[in-house]
Design an enzyme around this catalytic site. Structure first.
Site, mmCIF file in Angstrom:
data_model
loop_
_atom_site.group_PDB
_atom_site.id
_atom_site.type_symbol
_atom_site.label_atom_id
_atom_site.label_comp_id
_atom_site.label_asym_id
_atom_site.label_seq_id
_atom_site.Cartn_x
_atom_site.Cartn_y
_atom_site.Cartn_z
ATOM 1 N N GLY A 306 0.821 -1.203 0.000
ATOM 2 C CA GLY A 306 0.000 0.000 0.000
ATOM 3 C C GLY A 306 0.856 1.254 0.000
ATOM 4 O O GLY A 306 2.008 1.262 -0.459
ATOM 5 N N SER A 307 0.326 2.324 0.564
ATOM 6 C CA SER A 307 0.948 3.643 0.432
ATOM 7 C C SER A 307 2.272 3.803 1.157
ATOM 8 O O SER A 307 2.956 4.815 0.965
ATOM 9 C CB SER A 307 -0.030 4.719 0.907
ATOM 10 O OG SER A 307 -1.168 4.755 0.080
ATOM 11 N N THR A 308 2.675 2.861 2.000
ATOM 12 C CA THR A 308 4.001 2.971 2.608
ATOM 13 C C THR A 308 5.084 2.978 1.528
ATOM 14 O O THR A 308 6.150 3.573 1.725
ATOM 15 C CB THR A 308 4.266 1.815 3.591
ATOM 16 O OG1 THR A 308 4.029 0.566 2.926
ATOM 17 C CG2 THR A 308 3.356 1.909 4.803
#
Length: 726
Positions: A306-308
């Site tokens: 995801g956005s990490t």
């Protein structure tokens, strides 16, 4: 009679002489027969090596236990009133079955077993079920006063901390050796398995001659071969930090009942893993709970992060010279051939800057950044950060993950962490480069291996620099931008702020693929919520990754709540444990402005945002030629700071500006602005984001607070939570 007895005496004398001088009689070796009858050998057990944390706290060791033995031969009893053998096998079996893991019938069969010649053995044992008896169990059996039941001292593997980094430490069990009746402790999982050879000791022995009752004969030679204990393994783990993590994860597990959780705490300067855990977990002593998952999720399982992963997309853009924080893009959706991706709020936020897009965790912003820097550059940086490769951590079973790039849509979705897969340990390794001024450190968990008998260090691990994927300047800028996701009013990581410590990090809300390949799960309870962060920002001492899969959230809760509960508790307690003092915070937070002239407007912009100020850039960006307020002026949190640069001026939104700020902007910009009214800006004749190319007047109308009141529009963050309005 004399001749008869004399002949018999001579015959007997000759026989004695023959027995004393002959090596064999009737095909039998007399020396071997004597050795078999009188030679004794006592085995000396060797302890399995200990596993300890970085501060010498025991994580696993051998401890005193007992072996259950039953004397079954009647010859052991000299006084019938005080029997020393098992008198009633049936009753004894019934009672013992309540204390050891063996059926009553099986115990009875052992107690009544006969030797091959039909005779009764002197004593019998009960295999693995009769070994490793605890002291409490021994006392309980003693209370039963069973005739013939005795105990011999033994050792067992002891894990004093219960479920403590269990998937890392693993466990060891006793196994019966082939060809004899001896038992040996063997590692079956984790470090106990990987370093089984080093942990396993070498048994010793005592050899001597004895009489029929086993007593040492006078003048007999006694040979001693001492036992050699296994090597001790010292970990990089810190028991205190590990306990912080275990407790925080247990509380979140109880409250949110997620499908699974993973967390790692590391030292970014060295790559040392200070704590790591997961849920579900198990107690190595009894292995209850292990049936659900044998994998060490930090290295043996892959995730769509995801956005990490946007952290490293941003780093690639900055380091390659393709980061334009104040340029605008249209958020909401982005089309790749026949596929369309969308931002997490589905509709976007209109035309916004790339810096705003990152703080809001915009997927379309990442897609636009990819088109600017190019896919080849982006994947080159992913390779530099170690994605798609093993980290080389000193643990077994590590997997690599997969970076998808076959189709154009794969390249776009990878920029925001969907489609391609990584391991949590890869994220930690990559984050060390951001926290450590560009130097990426290889993670490791073994500090050293020591021979306890000599003190010799068999293995001594040292920090290893895996590479420098980005420059120190890039790493610093990324940290500042990550910090702005925590401090900015529109940042998705505001919930991760700590009192007294400045945090930098990136949230993640990853879709989870269905097991049968039928797309992704939907609904806020079906995401992998995560956070990859560090503190303090200026000189990060700790980095941490935490992921919570499919938590059971209340209607009003967002996905960042369970991850923040773990991160904040562990990070704050750990920083205080390391005596890293919180920043002094005054009641009224005032910031004294530095001299920003000749500095990069983009870097200063992020720095001011992290200080709680609101920078306004006048011009195209680049080198600052003038600032307001001037150097040395102390301003309160939330104040506006104007930074003037060369180039075409793009109008900001003046909505809500005070008359004072409008007058300052007019003077610095030199634009033909006509200000009408008093109070605060209500409207402007030229819309925001318009590049001013001519000298046409710009009319700005102000109204008093009573006149300018209007309802505000709610926004949501990455997890669908309402954002506070300015």
């Amino acid at each position: 009679m004399f001749l008869l007895y004399g002949g018999l005496f001579l015959l007997l004398f000759w026989r004695i002489v023959h027995l004393q001088t002959a090596s064999e009689v009737n095909g039998y070796s007399l020396q071997a027969e004597a050795a078999a009858k009188y030679a004794r050998e006592v085995h000396l057990a060797a302890n399995r090596g200990r596993i300890l944390d970085r501060n010498d706290n025991v994580v696993a060791e051998d401890t005193l236990a007992y072996k259950l033995v039953a004397v079954v031969n009647e010859s052991a009893t000299k006084n019938l009133k005080s029997p020393k053998h098992v008198v009633d096998p049936a009753e004894t079996a019934k009672i013992l079955s309540q204390y050891i893991e063996m059926e009553e019938q099986e115990i009875y069969q052992i107690l009544t077993r006969k030797k091959s010649d039909g005779s009764t053995p002197y004593q019998v044992e009960f295999g693995a079920a009769g070994r490793k008896i605890s002291y409490d169990t021994k006392l309980a059996i003693d209370e039963e006063k069973l005739p013939g039941i005795i105990f011999e001292e033994d050792t067992k593997r002891y894990y004093p901390n219960g479920p403590f980094a269990s998937h890392l430490i693993g466990f060891a069990v006793e196994e019966k050796q082939e060809g004899d009746s001896t038992f040996k402790t063997v590692g079956k999982m984790g470090l106990e398995y990987t370093y089984n050879e080093q942990l396993t000791g070498t048994p010793g022995s005592i050899s001597y001659d004895s009489d029929r009752k086993g007593y040492l004969l006078p003048n007999s030679e006694k040979m001693i071969q001492p036992a050699k204990n296994g090597a001790d393994i010292y970990l990089t783990l810190d028991k205190t930090i590990q306990n912080f993590l275990e407790e925080a994860m247990s509380q979140v597990d109880q409250q949110y009942k997620p499908e699974s959780m993973t967390a790692i705490v590391a030292n970014p300067k060295t790559g040392e893993i200070l704590a790591m855990s997961q849920r579900p977990t198990f107690d190595p002593a009894d292995r209850i709970g292990l049936e659900s998952n044998w994998l060490n999720e930090t290295i043996e399982n892959v995730i769509e992060p995801g956005s990490t992963l946007k952290t490293f997309t941003l780093a690639a853009a900055i380091d390659s010279g393709n980061w334009y924080p104040n340029e605008k893009f249209m958020s909401g959706q982005y089309t790749v051939l026949d596929r369309t991706i969308r931002d997490h709020n589905r509709v976007g936020w209109g035309l916004i800057s790339y810096l705003d897009g990152f703080q809001r965790s915009s997927n379309t912003g990442m897609a636009h950044m990819l088109s600017i820097m190019g896919a080849e550059t982006f994947y080159d940086y992913l390779d530099r950060f170690g994605f798609g490769q093993k980290t080389g951590i000193d643990l077994p079973g590590e997997v690599t993950g997969t970076l998808l790039s076959r189709y154009p849509i794969n390249k776009v979705t990878t920029t925001y962490g969907q489609g391609s897969t990584v391991t949590p340990m890869q994220l930690i390794q990559a984050m060390t480069a951001i926290a450590n001024d560009g130097k990426m450190m290889q993670p490791y968990v073994i500090d050293k291996i020591v021979d306890p008998s000599t003190g010799e260090i068999i293995l001594d691990d040292e920090p290893v620099v895996k590479g420098e994927p980005v420059s120190a300047a890039t790493a610093k800028q990324v940290r500042e931008i990550l910090a702005s996701t925590v401090t900015s009013d529109i940042g998705t990581a505001r919930r991760f702020a700590l009192d007294g410590y400045e945090v930098a990090g990136k949230t993640g809300t990853a879709e989870i693929a269905r097991e049968n390949g039928g797309g992704y799960y939907s609904g806020k309870n079906n995401y992998l919520y995560s956070f990859l962060g560090m503190a303090p920002v200026d000189d990060p001492q700790l980095i941490m990754y935490v992921a919570v899969k499919k938590p059971k959230l209340a209607e009003t809760e967002g996905g960042s709540e369970p991850t923040a509960a773990i991160f904040k508790t562990v990070m704050e307690n750990s920083l205080k444990y390391f005596n890293i003092n919180p920043e002094e915070v005054a009641e009224v937070q005032m910031t004294k402005l530095a001299n920003y002239e000749k500095q990069s407007a983009e870097s200063v912009q992020v720095e001011l945002i992290n200080q709680g100020l609101k920078p306004i850039i006048i011009g195209e960006g680049g080198q600052i030629i003038e600032q307001y307020p001037a150097q040395g002026i102390a301003v309160a949190k939330g104040s506006v700071v104007f930074l003037k640069t060369d180039g075409t001026i793009t109008l900001p939104s003046f909505s809500g500006w005070s008359l004072r700020n409008m007058l300052i902007y007019k003077a610095l910009s030199g634009l033909p602005i006509e200000i009408v009214g008093e109070g605060y800006v209500d409207s402007q004749s030229v819309s925001e984001n318009t590049a001013i190319q001519d000298a046409a007047p710009i009319v700005v109308k102000l109204k008093t607070p009573e006149e300018s009141f209007a309802p505000q529009v709610e926004e949501t963050d990455e997890e669908g939570e309402q954002l506070p309005q300015d």
